[in-house]
Design a protein around this motif. Structure first.
Motif, PDB file in Angstrom:
ATOM      1  N   GLN A  76       0.840  -1.207   0.000  1.00  0.00           N
ATOM      2  CA  GLN A  76       0.000   0.000   0.000  1.00  0.00           C
ATOM      3  C   GLN A  76       0.874   1.256   0.000  1.00  0.00           C
ATOM      4  O   GLN A  76       0.540   2.273  -0.588  1.00  0.00           O
ATOM      5  CB  GLN A  76      -0.945  -0.018   1.206  1.00  0.00           C
ATOM      6  N   VAL A  77       2.021   1.155   0.687  1.00  0.00           N
ATOM      7  CA  VAL A  77       2.963   2.274   0.716  1.00  0.00           C
ATOM      8  C   VAL A  77       3.520   2.520  -0.682  1.00  0.00           C
ATOM      9  O   VAL A  77       3.531   3.648  -1.183  1.00  0.00           O
ATOM     10  CB  VAL A  77       4.123   1.958   1.701  1.00  0.00           C
ATOM     11  N   SER A  78       3.956   1.455  -1.348  1.00  0.00           N
ATOM     12  CA  SER A  78       4.622   1.687  -2.637  1.00  0.00           C
ATOM     13  C   SER A  78       3.668   2.161  -3.730  1.00  0.00           C
ATOM     14  O   SER A  78       4.053   2.997  -4.544  1.00  0.00           O
ATOM     15  CB  SER A  78       5.426   0.467  -3.083  1.00  0.00           C
ATOM     16  N   VAL A  79       2.432   1.668  -3.738  1.00  0.00           N
ATOM     17  CA  VAL A  79       1.526   2.140  -4.815  1.00  0.00           C
ATOM     18  C   VAL A  79       1.222   3.631  -4.658  1.00  0.00           C
ATOM     19  O   VAL A  79       1.185   4.372  -5.646  1.00  0.00           O
ATOM     20  CB  VAL A  79       0.192   1.340  -4.904  1.00  0.00           C
ATOM     21  N   ALA A  80       1.037   4.073  -3.414  1.00  0.00           N
ATOM     22  CA  ALA A  80       0.729   5.491  -3.188  1.00  0.00           C
ATOM     23  C   ALA A  80       1.906   6.371  -3.604  1.00  0.00           C
ATOM     24  O   ALA A  80       1.741   7.384  -4.293  1.00  0.00           O
ATOM     25  CB  ALA A  80       0.372   5.726  -1.721  1.00  0.00           C
ATOM     26  N   LEU A  81       3.133   5.948  -3.212  1.00  0.00           N
ATOM     27  CA  LEU A  81       4.320   6.741  -3.569  1.00  0.00           C
ATOM     28  C   LEU A  81       4.506   6.803  -5.079  1.00  0.00           C
ATOM     29  O   LEU A  81       4.828   7.851  -5.633  1.00  0.00           O
ATOM     30  CB  LEU A  81       5.571   6.157  -2.899  1.00  0.00           C
ATOM     31  N   LEU A  82       4.255   5.674  -5.759  1.00  0.00           N
ATOM     32  CA  LEU A  82       4.425   5.670  -7.212  1.00  0.00           C
ATOM     33  C   LEU A  82       3.386   6.586  -7.877  1.00  0.00           C
ATOM     34  O   LEU A  82       3.705   7.320  -8.819  1.00  0.00           O
ATOM     35  CB  LEU A  82       4.321   4.243  -7.760  1.00  0.00           C
ATOM     36  N   SER A  95      -3.853   5.006  -7.398  1.00  0.00           N
ATOM     37  CA  SER A  95      -3.417   3.739  -6.792  1.00  0.00           C
ATOM     38  C   SER A  95      -4.586   3.033  -6.114  1.00  0.00           C
ATOM     39  O   SER A  95      -5.516   3.671  -5.629  1.00  0.00           O
ATOM     40  CB  SER A  95      -2.303   3.995  -5.780  1.00  0.00           C
ATOM     41  N   PHE A  96      -4.503   1.689  -6.106  1.00  0.00           N
ATOM     42  CA  PHE A  96      -5.545   0.880  -5.473  1.00  0.00           C
ATOM     43  C   PHE A  96      -4.925  -0.282  -4.693  1.00  0.00           C
ATOM     44  O   PHE A  96      -3.892  -0.815  -5.094  1.00  0.00           O
ATOM     45  CB  PHE A  96      -6.459   0.260  -6.533  1.00  0.00           C
ATOM     46  N   THR A  97      -5.592  -0.689  -3.659  1.00  0.00           N
ATOM     47  CA  THR A  97      -5.226  -1.951  -3.003  1.00  0.00           C
ATOM     48  C   THR A  97      -5.853  -3.090  -3.827  1.00  0.00           C
ATOM     49  O   THR A  97      -6.711  -2.843  -4.682  1.00  0.00           O
ATOM     50  CB  THR A  97      -5.778  -2.038  -1.573  1.00  0.00           C
ATOM     51  N   GLY A  98      -5.458  -4.303  -3.515  1.00  0.00           N
ATOM     52  CA  GLY A  98      -6.048  -5.462  -4.197  1.00  0.00           C
ATOM     53  C   GLY A  98      -7.549  -5.504  -3.975  1.00  0.00           C
ATOM     54  O   GLY A  98      -8.330  -5.790  -4.888  1.00  0.00           O
ATOM     55  N   ALA A  99      -7.951  -5.210  -2.743  1.00  0.00           N
ATOM     56  CA  ALA A  99      -9.378  -5.254  -2.405  1.00  0.00           C
ATOM     57  C   ALA A  99     -10.157  -4.231  -3.226  1.00  0.00           C
ATOM     58  O   ALA A  99     -11.235  -4.522  -3.750  1.00  0.00           O
ATOM     59  CB  ALA A  99      -9.560  -4.985  -0.916  1.00  0.00           C
TER      60      ALA A  99
END
Ligand code: ASP
Ligand code: MG
Length: 409
Positions: A76-82, A95-99
């Motif tokens: 969750q940290v890396s998707v938001a930063l990207l 960005s999204f989580t799997g859920a």
């Protein structure tokens, strides 16, 4: 085919914010060429290991649900930063989580399997011109509990998305240039393979080559999704993993690999009669211990006893010895020995299906270096030998040479 590309960036491609900005640039280049981009990211560097360590400092046996709740945070940290890094370069991303994107799994925490992926949300964002960034390694059960797919599972997330979106390509970015004929740190003349078949890659991944999550290869093979494994540190072409390639048929063996993560356990002098092997391995399965190789010979003495040896993952050795001792007592065997200083060297190649003599060649190469073989196992496209760990590097080099895998000088 649609113009969707799925890219997956592993932990080593996102160890710090500089690298994250770097891959943001790469993604944008693709987008500006007209591709719709879906990006799957792993946790930063060693984050997952650190999270696991953290939980271990509280308990050795955490609830598996809470374990998944914890380790899924890394992604969750890396998707938001990207997403932020892409915004900074002037493009839209979300960005999204799997859920959030509906990666639905069963409830086998720590090794959940993907049941289906609901691509609607991703499609909508892509249509709005955004780069869609999805947390790898995780999913959600129908009860809304967070699950993870097993270590290295982001590869599997990427392949599942590529399938659900009917993507044109699935690129797997890592810190090496592709799949090699052997570990280049061991064999200097190791060559990067341009192509490798799903079957060979699956053997390689399962034998501990640690480049890809075996389940991702299984899925890619099932749905015929070609994978391109390449480095995020340069623009070189990597290795394409796909169906059987004609050229490969001329090659007997395409790679040599070594795994030092196993240990050998022997139950000595087991009674040689029907039902003993069944009792041994039933008990081991009940303890959830994964067995790799098994050896049992016939008894040639009057006593009608025989040794049964098998290999397990080193981190399960303690538990295995305890279980094996119980088994030994219950079947009237003479005790348990073990050896954790072993290595398994394997040669893999689709070519061996149609050619005899690969095993002989392998054994002679080892014999030539005076390396003793302790166990042997084969499949249609692989031969593995257990040897002493101290000979591992020597064996890999000798096999690489014997099968002429090196760079042409
Ligand atoms: N971050 C997870 C792991 O280290 C998943 C992955 O890297 O694919 O196992
Ligand atoms: Mg990782």
């Amino acid at each position: 085919m649609r113009n969707i590309i799925v890219q997956k960036y592993g932990g080593s491609s996102v160890t710090n914010t500089e690298r994250i900005q770097n891959i943001a640039g790469r993604i944008i280049k693709y987008k500006r060429r007209g591709y719709r981009m879906v990006v799957v990211v792993s946790a930063l560097g060693d984050t997952t290991d650190e999270l696991i360590k953290l939980s271990r400092s509280i308990t050795k046996v955490p609830s598996e649900r809470e374990h998944d709740m914890l380790v899924s945070t890394g992604e969750q940290v890396s998707v938001a930063l990207l997403a932020m890094a892409i915004h900074k370069l002037g493009e839209e991303a979300i960005s999204f989580t799997g859920a959030q994107v509906g990666i639905r799994t069963d409830s086998a925490y720590t090794k959940a399997r993907i049941i289906d992926v609901n691509a609607d949300k991703i499609e909508k964002e892509l249509a709005a011109g955004k780069v869609v960034i999805v947390a790898g390694f995780q999913g959600v059960t129908t009860n809304h509990d967070i699950t993870t797919l097993g270590r290295g599972g982001s590869d599997t997330s990427a392949v599942a998305l590529a399938k659900a979106l009917n993507a044109k390509e699935c690129e797997i970015y890592t810190d090496v240039d592709g799949i090699y004929t052997a570990d280049p740190r061991i064999v200097r003349s190791a060559r990067k393979l341009d192509r490798i078949s799903y079957e060979e890659m699956l053997e390689l991944a399962s034998l501990g080559a640690q480049v890809m999550h075996p389940r991702s290869i299984e899925m890619a093979s099932k749905f015929k999704i070609p994978l391109h494994v390449r480095s995020s540190f340069n623009n070189k072409k990597g290795t394409v993993i796909s169906g059987e390639v004609k050229m490969m048929e001329k090659v007997l063996v395409s790679s040599v690999t070594v795994n030092k993560e196993e240990a050998k356990v022997t139950i000595c002098d087991c009674p040689d009669k029907p039902g003993i092997a069944a009792r041994i391995f039933k008990k081991i399965a009940e303890e959830n211990i994964n067995i790799d190789m098994i050896i049992q010979n016939i008894s040639r003495t009057k006593a009608r006893n025989t040794d049964v040896s098998f290999t397990v993952q080193k981190d399960e050795l303690g538990k295995t010895i305890k279980t094996a001792k119980e088994i030994s007592r219950s079947i009237g065997a003479k005790g348990v020995t073990f050896d954790s200083n072993i290595a398994k060297v394997s040669v893999i190649g689709i070519g061996m299906r149609a050619h005899a003599g690969v095993a002989a060649k392998m054994f002679s190469a080892l014999a030539g270096k005076k390396i003793n073989i302790e166990m042997i196992s084969t499949s249609e496209i692989k031969i593995s030998c257990v040897i002493a760990k101290k000979n591992a590097e020597k064996a890999v080099k000798a096999l690489h040479k014997a099968f002429k895998l090196g760079r042409k000088k």
